[in-house]
Each structure stands twice: as C-alpha cells, then as structure tokens.
Design a protein around this motif. Structure first.
Motif, PDB file in Angstrom:
ATOM      1  N   ALA A  43      19.179  36.080  45.450  1.00 35.32           N
ATOM      2  CA  ALA A  43      19.157  34.680  45.040  1.00 35.32           C
ATOM      3  C   ALA A  43      17.851  34.405  44.746  1.00 35.32           C
ATOM      4  O   ALA A  43      17.624  33.392  43.832  1.00 35.32           O
ATOM      5  CB  ALA A  43      19.142  34.340  46.722  1.00 35.32           C
ATOM      6  N   TYR A  46      17.976  34.867  41.054  1.00 36.19           N
ATOM      7  CA  TYR A  46      18.833  33.946  40.401  1.00 36.19           C
ATOM      8  C   TYR A  46      18.063  32.495  40.521  1.00 36.19           C
ATOM      9  O   TYR A  46      18.079  31.727  39.318  1.00 36.19           O
ATOM     10  CB  TYR A  46      20.131  33.694  41.274  1.00 36.19           C
ATOM     11  N   ALA A  47      17.507  32.188  41.572  1.00 37.33           N
ATOM     12  CA  ALA A  47      16.927  30.721  41.417  1.00 37.33           C
ATOM     13  C   ALA A  47      15.742  30.546  40.810  1.00 37.33           C
ATOM     14  O   ALA A  47      15.311  29.650  39.949  1.00 37.33           O
ATOM     15  CB  ALA A  47      16.351  30.397  43.086  1.00 37.33           C
ATOM     16  N   THR A  54      19.054  27.355  45.572  1.00 34.88           N
ATOM     17  CA  THR A  54      20.195  28.342  45.445  1.00 34.88           C
ATOM     18  C   THR A  54      20.417  28.779  46.981  1.00 34.88           C
ATOM     19  O   THR A  54      19.314  28.767  47.795  1.00 34.88           O
ATOM     20  CB  THR A  54      19.714  29.687  44.914  1.00 34.88           C
TER      21      THR A  54
END
Length: 522
Positions: A43, A46-47, A54
C-alpha cells in the motif's frame, strides 16, 4: 470509498474484518498479502506512486502489530494511508474478549497522524471520511480507524449524504515578504546551495526545483537518507547525497554561504559523528510542508509552505530579477564510473547497476532496499525521471519486495525493478506470492552476499568487532521464488544478467533474478 477514489484495498483479513468485506461493491479491487507488513508495504508503494490515499485493512490488534514496522516507513515518507482494523463486537470490548483491540486509538501512536474509534455505529462513515482528510491535509501521513465489526450491520445516519460532496481545500503559500527574504538571500549568495528532500518528488515539485537550481547555478545535494528522487543524479549541478551525520553535512556544505533546504528535515542524521551543525558563514533557510519538521529543526530559518508553489514563486522572482532570462538546459550530463567486471560469477554491486542502467528503459522505477550497496547505486545509475526511486523512509526492512508490487500496480505503464539485498528480502518475501497471484510484472533482483552488509560496516564504525547474527548463508532464493509461483534464475555474467532483465521487463508476470555480489559498504 468510491466517491473518494479509494478503489483498491490492500489487506490481510481476520474474523473481525469479514463483515466489512461482505458484499464489497463492484469497482473495488482487493489485494491480498500474506503478512501485514507486506500489506502495508504494498500500500505504501502504491500510494506513493499514485500520489493518492490508499485503504489498508488489517486484523485487530495482532494484525496491526505485525504491520507496525512497515508503518514506520509510511510515517516517515508522509504516505497517505487510511488503515482500518476490525474491533470485537461493541458490547463485549470492555471485558477484553479474544481479538479485542484494547485502547485501539493509542496502538499506532506515534506512527499515525491521527487515530480513532467511533463512539457509536452511526459515526463510522463520518470518522472514515475524517481519517481520509487527516491523511491528505497538511503534511500527509497514515491514519488509523478501529471499527467494531457489528457496526457494519447498522443503518447509516440520515445526514450521511452530506459527506459525499465534501471537500477540504488548502493553500500553503508564503506571503510576499518571506518570498523576498528567501529570493534575496539566494540571489545575493556567493555560492548558493540547494538541499532537496524526497518530498520534492512526492508532491511533484521536481521541475520547479531543477529550474531554480539552474537559475542559481547552485550546488545541489539530496538530503540524507532519501526515499525518493528529487533531482536527476547525472545533472552537472548534482553533488551527491548528503552524508547522514553532523560532521558529514558540515563538511559537504562548507563552501556554500546560503543553503536552501526544500522538502526535508534539518537534518535527518544516522551515524553519530558530532560536530558544529554548519561552518561559520553558512546561513540556512528551510521550506517544508510539515509544521513538526519546522518546529524541531535545531538551526536555520524555517518556513511552512507548499513546496511546488514556493519553488515556482522563487523561480518567477529570480527570473524577474534577471530581466526575464531563463537558464538553458545542460548541454552535457555527467558520466557514471565504470564498474569492475564480475569475477567467477561474483559481481561488484556497481556492475549490477551498470547492467540495469544499460538494459532497463530510462523510465524504469527502481524500488531499492540494499543498504550496503546504496552508495554504489547512486554512483552508477542514471535517474532522470520523477518517480524513479523508492526506498524505505525509516530504514525499516521489508519494504522493497512489497513496495515494488504496489508501485507496479499503481503504474502499469512503467517498468518496475526491485533491487533488494538478501538480508532485506526475507522480511517481505511473501510479496512474491501476491506478485504471482495477481500477475504483477516486477523484476526482482536479489543481491546475494550472504551477510548483513550494513551491519558489518557499522561494526567497524562502532568498533564492536565480530558479533553474532551478521551472516545469512544458505538461502536458496530461486527455490523460494518458484515455490511462490515466480519464475527465477541466477546470473553469473553481465550478459546473462542483461538478458534476464530484458526478459523480465517483457514478461506478463513477475521474475526473480539472483546475483551473487561482493561485500561493499554504504
């Protein structure tokens, strides 16, 4: 969630979380990790790669506890994660039944910006919305919400529809007199210096900071222990990554009479090498979006303001001072040094990075977690594109493999290569399973020297000599990767490594490449 763009959930569920996951609507992707540290690492990557908040879903106190190491990285990289955890049935929490999250809002302190547990079921939507805005307003960072699992069966409140169109708008701009103060100091400097922090890349201020550097002809340093790439490392004004010690910083900035730090703490030291903070005659100015960074800085003049707006305003002020003249881009870029050839299948780390530089496309994003080779990485790579470099911001191991999965899920348009040491890889090894199950095409390059190289370096610095626990021999990463469903191969020559990297980048799923390397120091 859908209204706020939270379309991906990274999680590892337990019994308390099942009611939240029940009847999940179309349009929301759930990405399963086999360990909570890996979940938060994915995460986090991804963020950072999307620049958007996220959602993370963990299991009560035990799952949150497993994720705390990864949260240290997200905290220090100002990553906007909204971490949720299931709580036991509301009526039973007081007697502390099995899987109760006792004192839930205090559990993640001080690693989250804000944490809460709703006092009644009807407050769940509002509190989740607050967690989102807390994560993204001001200096960003992770937040945490514990929700009793029977709350999900309750009717929403009559006023919940007011949440959907809500917005929080902020504008962190310096007043004109403060911009004049900074621009005047830089413009009159005999030899100005810029120290750019990782937040420059996180908020997209790269172009403005590069133009500012070129206008000034400034020495450009990257702040100690960077976790992003704020400035191209082959630009002729680039002077390197600042050492992470008082002595090292003072020596590096000794020739600069005015130094502007943008998007970093002043300073984040690591090695204990005490000294005067700066040489006499060096003045330091500091711009950050984090009020706490400004408050705890032990020297300099700090300004709390938006990095992109401030850098662009300084560029405009200096261009106006110089009659509208803007700098020409550099005609030549610096050339990386040549690395030694591999001997008997063992690479100098610089030789690995030389192959990556010559093989992977220029827009490749690198997720790096190999402390003992990081100096060689910066020396031998050619990184020019924003979003090209990710590193565990707190130094917490276990970031590299999962963050690479998250970065690739966020940026399917860019090749992603993870460069991870054999000591670090074991902390997040189950990320390989997620990469295989979701067909995430990351090239995982494992640098295998059989030891914790950074610890060996520190043992020399601290004079501890040989101590237990420094070596990690006997790990077969090829078998481990294949067991998780990831194709894997070893490279013994530069040509073999280049071919495996090319194949991995072209593949439609993950690939692991094991490379034996000699021991080097950070």
């Amino acid at each position: 969630m859908l209204e706020r763009g939270l379309d991906t959930v990274f999680g590892n569920p337990g019994s308390n979380e099942l009611p939240f996951l029940q009847d999940m609507p179309e349009g929301i992707r759930y990405v399963l990790g086999l360990h909570e540290g890996v979940v938060v690492g994915m995460a986090d990557g991804y963020a950072q790669a999307t620049g958007r908040p996220t959602l993370v879903n963990l299991h009560s106190a035990s799952g949150t506890g497993n994720a705390m190491g990864a949260l240290t990285n997200a905290c220090n990289s100002h990553t906007p994660l909204v971490v949720t955890a299931g709580q036991q049935v509301r009526a039973t929490v007081g007697p502390e039944p099995m899987l109760a999250n006792v004192s839930a809002p205090a559990l993640t302190s001080p690693l989250t910006k804000w944490a809460g547990e709703p006092l009644c079921a009807q407050d769940v939507p509002r509190m989740l919305d607050q967690a989102l805005w807390e994560a993204t307003t001001g200096s960003r960072g992770p937040t945490y919400v514990s929700v009793p699992y029977d709350d999900w069966d309750r009717e929403s409140a009559d006023n919940d529809d007011f949440l959907l169109p809500r917005r929080v708008v902020e504008g962190l701009r310096l007043p004109p007199e403060h911009l004049r103060e900074i621009a005047g100091g830089l413009g009159s400097a005999r030899r100005p210096g810029l120290v750019l922090g990782s937040e420059v890349d996180a908020v997209g201020a790269n172009a403005a900071c590069r133009e500012l550097a070129e206008l000034l002809g400034a020495d450009v340093w990257v702040a100690p222990s960077p976790y992003r790439l704020p400035f191209p490392n082959r630009h002729p004004l680039f002077r390197g990554v600042l050492p992470a010690s008082e002595r090292g910083v003072r020596a590096a900035l000794d020739g600069n009479d005015v130094v502007l730090v943008l998007g970093a703490p002043v300073f984040r030291y690591h090695q204990y090498e005490p000294d005067r903070y700066l040489s006499d005659g060096t003045a330091l100015l500091h711009v950050t979006e984090d009020p706490q960074e400004a408050a705890r800085a032990p020297f300099g003049i700090s300004f709390v303001a938006g990095l992109t707006a401030t850098a662009q305003a300084l560029v405009d002020a200096l261009v106006e001072q110089r009659g509208g003249t803007r700098p020409a881009p550099p005609a030549t870029w610096t050339v990386p040094p040549t690395a030694p050839e591999p001997v008997d299948g063992v690479f100098h780390p610089g030789a690995v990075f030389e192959v990556l530089r010559g093989t992977a496309p220029a827009e490749t994003a690198y997720v790096v977690e190999s402390t003992s080779t990081n100096g060689d990485f910066w020396r031998h790579m050619d990184l020019r594109e924003p979003g090209s470099y990710f590193w565990p911001a707190s130094g917490g191991l276990g970031f590299g493999l999962p963050a690479a999965v998250g970065v690739k899920l966020a940026r399917p348009d860019r090749p992603v290569v993870a460069v991870v040491g054999d000591g670090s890889a074991n902390y997040g090894i189950t990320a390989l399973w997620t990469a295989a199950q979701y067909r995430v095409p990351v090239v995982f390059v494992i640098l295998k020297n059989g030891t914790y190289g950074a610890l060996r370096w520190f043992s020399g610095m601290l004079g501890t000599g040989e101590v237990p626990g420094l070596d990690v021999p006997g790990i077969d990463f090829l078998s481990i990767a294949r067991g998780y469903g990831v194709p894997a191969a070893a490279a013994g020559t530069a040509e073999e490594l280049a071919e495996l990297v090319r194949q991995g980048i072209a593949a439609d799923g993950p690939t692991l490449v094991e490379v034996r390397t000699e021991l080097t120091t950070p």
